[in-house]
Write a protein that holds these residues in place. Structure first.
Motif: not given
Length: 79
Positions: A49-52, A58-59, A65-66
């Motif tokens: 969530a922080l990286l998003a 959005s998460l 994407e990951s």
């Protein structure tokens, strides 16, 4: 376990001479709706969530994407 999940488990347990493209064709027969639930540890959920947020996405988009990046690394085929 659903019929689709059982099939996927059987396919993953098969020998490596079963090609990726053959698996895709077989799985296409069952269809996919594009949604699934993912269970994560609270820490992994928080980090994702922080990286998003850092990427202003959005998460859901971060996870998609990951997955897309991993598939490309493994197969060389963009989605």
């Amino acid at each position: 376990m659903s019929k689709k999940e059982k099939l996927i488990a059987r396919l993953l347990a098969m020998s490596s001479d079963f090609h990726y493209d053959e698996m895709v064709k077989l799985l296409d027969y069952f269809g996919f709706k594009g949604s699934f639930n993912v269970r994560l540890s609270p820490k992994l959920h928080q980090r994702a969530a922080l990286l998003a947020m850092e990427d202003k996405m959005s998460l859901n988009n971060f996870v998609a994407e990951s997955i897309r990046e991993r598939i490309f690394r493994e197969t060389g085929n963009p989605i």
